[in-house]
Design an enzyme around this catalytic site. Structure first.
Site, PDB file in Angstrom:
ATOM      1  CD  GLU A 117      56.978  30.989  54.609  1.00 39.15           C
ATOM      2  OE1 GLU A 117      56.846  30.564  53.464  1.00 39.15           O
ATOM      3  OE2 GLU A 117      56.368  30.577  55.607  1.00 39.15           O
ATOM      4  CE  LYS A 119      51.756  37.946  53.048  1.00 40.12           C
ATOM      5  NZ  LYS A 119      51.257  38.397  51.749  1.00 40.12           N
ATOM      6  CG  ASP A 121      53.378  41.256  45.881  1.00 40.40           C
ATOM      7  OD1 ASP A 121      52.217  40.866  46.118  1.00 40.40           O
ATOM      8  OD2 ASP A 121      53.657  42.410  45.543  1.00 40.40           O
ATOM      9  CE1 TYR A 227      51.200  29.874  51.817  1.00 41.26           C
ATOM     10  CE2 TYR A 227      52.572  30.801  50.075  1.00 41.26           C
ATOM     11  CZ  TYR A 227      51.345  30.697  50.709  1.00 41.26           C
ATOM     12  OH  TYR A 227      50.281  31.405  50.248  1.00 41.26           O
ATOM     13  CE  LYS A 315      51.774  42.281  54.136  1.00 41.35           C
ATOM     14  NZ  LYS A 315      50.839  43.185  53.528  1.00 41.35           N
ATOM     15  CB  CYS A 420      24.048  64.219  50.493  1.00 37.75           C
ATOM     16  SG  CYS A 420      24.356  62.862  49.348  1.00 37.75           S
ATOM     17  CB  CYS A 423      20.205  62.785  47.685  1.00 39.19           C
ATOM     18  SG  CYS A 423      20.570  62.786  49.450  1.00 39.19           S
ATOM     19  CB  CYS A 438      24.102  61.322  52.916  1.00 36.81           C
ATOM     20  SG  CYS A 438      22.490  61.319  52.125  1.00 36.81           S
ATOM     21  CB  CYS A 444      20.791  59.229  49.320  1.00 36.31           C
ATOM     22  SG  CYS A 444      22.416  59.621  48.630  1.00 36.31           S
TER      23      CYS A 444
END
Ligand code: JCF
Length: 737
Positions: A117, A119, A121, A227, A315, A420, A423, A438, A444
């Site tokens: 069936e 799909k 959206d 469904y 998909k 990083c 930090c 990091c 941090c």
């Protein structure tokens, strides 16, 4: 909050809200103001969400309040709402079919029917009918708890208010969506009224369903395709096809494109047909859903943690667009992972405006994968490049390709940061890992903020009104630096000039609401707390597995503490084994990892070893996760933060899964040949009934299920005096004979 307290509080709230509602409707002098009404209603909803069994028949959640509610109540789904696994290629579809056949023990030539069936959206919805009357409707939410959108769903023409000849209890599930024509007309009306327009039909449907005023929803042309179903008192049919026919006869719209197919080749044919007519359907779809048609087989196949084994979504290929890479931003996550993010000139990809895309890690930018092989033909990404962006389904946009002919002459290779950016701590990469991290830990600020957000998030402590923005603000003010600070916030900043209520954008009402939500969040199931700690590799499923196994925080912490020396030994052994492997390879001899492990482990006390083996023996918990848990709990500063949080919380006993089952809590081993089901199916059934399935017999084994040809395991079980059953005896025990 105890169950008794919750019950008393719900009774008090029902009484107060009922009275307030009546007073308001009668236009007497209202007893309480709107903000207080709201606050009480949310408190009621929060308690109901935590104690769904205590929800009263006269619950204020179901009152169509005349006073404005500023949020939706919550509804706990009696049966979880699932998502679907994905297939992207024809090979994925063949594998889907093969996996199902393997699980069921069917050969390639056995007949196996599927449905296919489109799909849709849109947004999934669950609508509950009792004795034919629409009782409530809820969005999917996190699958467990959704938002109560009953009043709005009653305005949808495709949703019958009454059913004739339906089972006494029926939850109908399906998708709410908006057609292309209705979407265009709505946007035109909105633009004319200088109101907000929507980016795509899905957003328009979501915005329309989540209107607090049902009269606005009524004016929006929403549609619904049924469904699936949740709880039912009588089965709808024997097959998916039959169940959809039944739903259609009850008055629901079911998708007319739905087809019954006799195998994967026929599924692909339907897929190609739907893909070719995609633009003419009049509504957005993003693929085709395949389901095993036979409902008895669906029941045998069951579920993985959040998706059914008997269905998948095939998909459509991703949509793509070209734009310019304007810059590369660096984000630091809760485990210190440094992620590069593409800043893009905004571009529409499949109906959504995209201005950021993930760049994964430094290798991806450089044009290599994790094993050093070239991706995009080895072409790197540079700021200023023209890049192709793609999105598949809901996933985060990604960069697919680069147009080298459009590269500016002065574009430089990207230099990935080695410290990083948040930090200044060194950012290091472990051998074999693609991610740079990091090393700042709790010093941090980016890691701290990300961990706090994770802790209060929906799948963890789930504190309403404490979103990302609020967490950042309280952290910047230094009011909340550690999770425990959330629970002392009211004591410290509950009133006065320096208080939450006195902050810009806040007031007494919103502050009181936040504090109420925080109070509700003090009571937590262990699984959520474990997940909330944000330990690397410890996801929701592992959180539940650990909670089920240990049962309490104290038992968990005691196990982790006892395992400490063993975790260290495991790490030392793995380092030594890696060194030995490298050395052996260089010398052209065979490595001896077993000897090395034995030497390292020889010094470990038996208690430590037993605690470690207990942890890694839990189904789904591997050494990598166990090590991460030990590391997190044994770092003094982290442990202090965790202990401080635990002191503020009240941990609920874990939900007894399938407590009524005769095998709940038992450790079961299957051996020999099973004749009525495959090993995978037997294991899945046993686990669904709350048993632990292990691969080897030990003193902890409660039950051995032995089929013909059982060998050493049966002998060992006999020596240990373990209870033994044959396959029929097992089916008899679990009531499926
Ligand atoms: O159309 C859909 N979006 C759709 C979603 C259709 C289905 O048959 C589904 C679904 C999500 C879950 N079935 C399940 C079980």
């Amino acid at each position: 909050m105890t169950v008794a307290e919750a019950e008393a509080e719900l009774a008090r709230l029902a009484e107060m809200l009922g009275r307030a509602n009546a007073a308001y409707h009668a236009e007497d002098a209202p007893e309480i103001d709107d903000a207080t009404y709201d606050e009480l209603k949310r408190r009621n909803a929060a308690i109901e969400a935590r104690f769904p069994d205590l929800k009263r028949a006269d619950s204020p959640t179901d009152l169509v309040g005349a006073a404005p509610a500023d949020g939706f109540g919550k509804i706990r789904h009696s049966i979880r709402m699932l998502s679907l696994s994905n297939a992207f290629t024809r090979e994925d579809v063949a594998e889907f079919d093969a996996r199902i056949r393997r699980f069921l023990g069917l050969g390639a030539e056995d007949r196996l029917a599927y449905t296919a069936e489109p799909k849709i959206d849109g947004l999934s919805l669950s609508i509950r009918y009792e004795d034919g009357a629409l009782i409530h409707a809820a969005t999917r939410g996190d699958g467990q708890t959704g938002e109560d959108v009953t009043a709005n769903v009653r305005t949808i023409a495709d949703v019958p208010a009454r059913l004739d000849g339906a089972p006494a209890l029926l939850e109908v599930r399906g998708e709410v969506y908006m057609s292309h024509a209705d979407f265009a007309a709505l946007n035109a009306r909105q633009a004319e009224a200088a109101a907000k327009t929507f980016a795509n039909p899905r957003n328009a449907a979501a915005g329309s369903l989540r209107q607090l005023d049902a009269e606005i929803t009524r004016a929006r042309p929403l549609r619904f395709f049924a469904y699936a179903w949740g709880e039912v008192s009588d089965p709808l049919a024997d097959t998916q096809t039959g169940a959809l026919d039944r739903l259609a006869r009850l008055g629901f719209s079911v998708n007319p494109e739905t087809a019954t197919c006799d195998g994967p080749a026929a599924l692909i044919e339907v897929y190609d047909g739907i893909a070719a007519r995609r633009a003419e359907l009049g509504y957005d779809i993003d693929g085709v859903v395949y389901k095993v048609d036979d409902l008895a087989l669906q029941a045998r196949l069951g579920f993985r943690s959040t998706t059914p084994r008997w269905a998948t979504a095939h998909k459509f290929p991703a949509e793509t667009a070209w734009t310019r890479l304007e810059g590369i931003d660096i984000q630091v996550g809760r485990t210190g992972a440094i992620s590069p993010v593409a800043r893009l000139t905004p571009v529409t990809v499949g109906g959504v405006v995209v201005s950021n895309a993930t760049l994964h890690n430094e290798d991806y930018i450089a044009g290599r994968d994790s094993s050093g092989d070239p991706i995009r033909d080895g072409v790197d990404l540079r700021v200023g490049d023209r890049v192709e962006i793609y999105r598949a389904g809901d996933v985060i946009p990604k960069v697919r390709g680069v147009d080298l002919s459009a590269r500016p002459a002065d574009a430089l290779p990207y230099a990935f940061p080695e410290t990083c950016p948040e930090c200044g701590s060194p950012a290091t990469r472990e051998p074999g890992e693609s991610v740079r991290r990091c090393t700042g830990g709790l010093i941090c600020p980016a890691q701290v903020i990300a961990r706090l957000k994770h802790m209060v998030g929906r799948a963890a402590l789930d504190i309403d009104g404490l979103g990302d923005k609020e967490v950042e603000r309280f952290h910047d003010l230094e009011w909340v630096l550690r999770p425990a600070d959330i629970f002392t916030l009211q004591r410290r900043y509950g009133s006065g000039v320096r208080s939450v209520a006195a902050l810009d954008g806040w007031g007494e009402t919103s502050a009181a609401k936040l504090f109420a939500a925080i109070e509700v969040a003090r009571v937590q199931p262990l699984a959520r707390v474990l997940f909330g700690l944000g330990i690397r590799h410890l996801g929701e499923v592992a959180g539940r597995d650990l909670a089920r196994h240990y049962g309490s925080w104290d038992a968990f912490a005691a196990g982790v503490d006892a395992a400490g020396p063993a975790a260290e030994a495991h790490r030392r052994a793995e380092v030594a084994v890696a060194a030995e492997r490298a050395e052996a390879a260089a010398e052209g001899r065979r490595a001896k990892p077993t000897d090395i492990r034995a030497t390292v482990w020889a010094d470990v006390e038996p208690e430590a070893r037993a605690a470690w083996e207990e942890m890694v023996g839990i189904d789904g918990i591997g050494a990598t996760l166990a090590l991460a848990i030990c590391d997190a709990l044994h770092a003094p500063e982290e442990r202090a933060a965790i202990d401080a949080l635990l002191a503020e919380l009240e941990i609920e006993a874990p939900e007894a899964v399938a407590e009524a089952s005769p095998v709940a809590g038992l450790t079961v081993v299957f051996t020999g040949t099973l004749e009525k089901m495959t090993r995978a199916e037997a294991k899945a059934r046993a686990e669904a009934l709350g048993a632990k399935v292990s691969g080897s017999v030990s003193a902890k084994t409660d039950l051995l299920v032995a089929g013909p040809g059982a060998g050493s395991k049966a002998e060992k079980a006999a020596t240990l005096g373990v209870r033994m059953l044959d396959e029929d005896g097992w089916l008899d025990l679990i009531g499926e004979a």
